[in-house]
Design an enzyme around this catalytic site. Sequence first.
Site, short mmCIF file in Angstrom:
data_model
loop_
_atom_site.label_atom_id
_atom_site.label_comp_id
_atom_site.label_asym_id
_atom_site.label_seq_id
_atom_site.Cartn_x
_atom_site.Cartn_y
_atom_site.Cartn_z
N ASP A 67 0.82 -1.21 0.00
CA ASP A 67 0.00 0.00 0.00
C ASP A 67 0.85 1.26 0.00
O ASP A 67 2.07 1.21 0.13
CB ASP A 67 -0.95 0.00 1.21
CG ASP A 67 -0.28 -0.49 2.50
OD1 ASP A 67 0.95 -0.33 2.62
OD2 ASP A 67 -0.99 -1.04 3.37
N ASN A 136 -8.27 -4.33 14.43
CA ASN A 136 -9.60 -4.71 13.93
C ASN A 136 -9.51 -5.77 12.83
O ASN A 136 -10.49 -6.04 12.14
CB ASN A 136 -10.35 -3.48 13.42
CG ASN A 136 -9.64 -2.78 12.28
OD1 ASN A 136 -8.58 -3.22 11.81
ND2 ASN A 136 -10.22 -1.68 11.80
N HIS A 138 -7.54 -5.63 10.17
CA HIS A 138 -7.23 -5.16 8.81
C HIS A 138 -5.86 -5.69 8.36
O HIS A 138 -4.95 -5.87 9.14
CB HIS A 138 -7.33 -3.64 8.69
CG HIS A 138 -6.21 -2.84 9.28
ND1 HIS A 138 -6.40 -1.98 10.32
CD2 HIS A 138 -4.89 -2.75 8.96
CE1 HIS A 138 -5.25 -1.40 10.62
NE2 HIS A 138 -4.31 -1.86 9.81
N GLU A 143 -10.09 -2.48 5.46
CA GLU A 143 -10.82 -2.36 6.71
C GLU A 143 -11.97 -3.36 6.78
O GLU A 143 -12.35 -3.96 5.77
CB GLU A 143 -11.36 -0.93 6.85
CG GLU A 143 -10.30 0.15 6.85
CD GLU A 143 -9.44 0.15 8.10
OE1 GLU A 143 -9.76 -0.60 9.05
OE2 GLU A 143 -8.45 0.90 8.13
#
Length: 241
Positions: A67, A136, A138, A143
């Site tokens: 990313d 979480n 990810h 997400e």
Amino acid sequence: MNVITCRHYEELSEKAASIIAETVKQKPDAVLGLATGGTPEGVYKELVRMHRSEGLSFRNVTTINLDEYAGLSPEDKNSYHYYMNTHFFAHIDSRKDRHFLPDGRADDLDAECGRYDRLIQTLGGADIQLLGIGHNGHIGFNEPGTPFESRTHVVELNEETRQANARYFPSIDQVPVKALTMGIGTILSGKRILIMASGKSKAQAVKQLLDGRISEAFPASALHAHPDVTVLIDEKAAGGD
């Protein structure tokens, strides 16, 4: 999933580096899928040591990164281009023209995502893909709620992720609101996946990953569909003291 528990972060980093090094030794022109952030720093440090002390060569390797932030130039100290150069590329014998990251300054970010995904497909995907895991669940900047079949795409960064990354920026206001990320489907195209977690703060995410329930509400659970995943954790991430 093959789970390997290490005593501490240093051992975790050394183990991850040894797995990547073995991939390069077996296939000198390997495609390495790389990640950024705090967790992989020790891995790159160990790979640089292996290059300098043991002659591990990256001359014929190709790298693809997960990313990049939208809007940051490669020279920006908070960009992932800068991170990779600082922690890894500047210290090894790889070729600059074989390092690929999404272009966060592209005029058309969606078109850039399509171009990057086609590049990854042309390369045949990563021979080994390094990942971290968010609180979480990810992976990359995917997400909760991201479709498992997603390809490289533009994502709006949620507040939790921006807060988690704010320590790298002068203030939360300077954390980008968008990023370009490999999709979950793109990540799963890698031949082998190596996911790392370190520290007590990641223990709940690790527990959720290993309980086996698969849901788009927890992106890392998509890895259960992949045939070759190694989960590397230290004792604190495993739930120990």
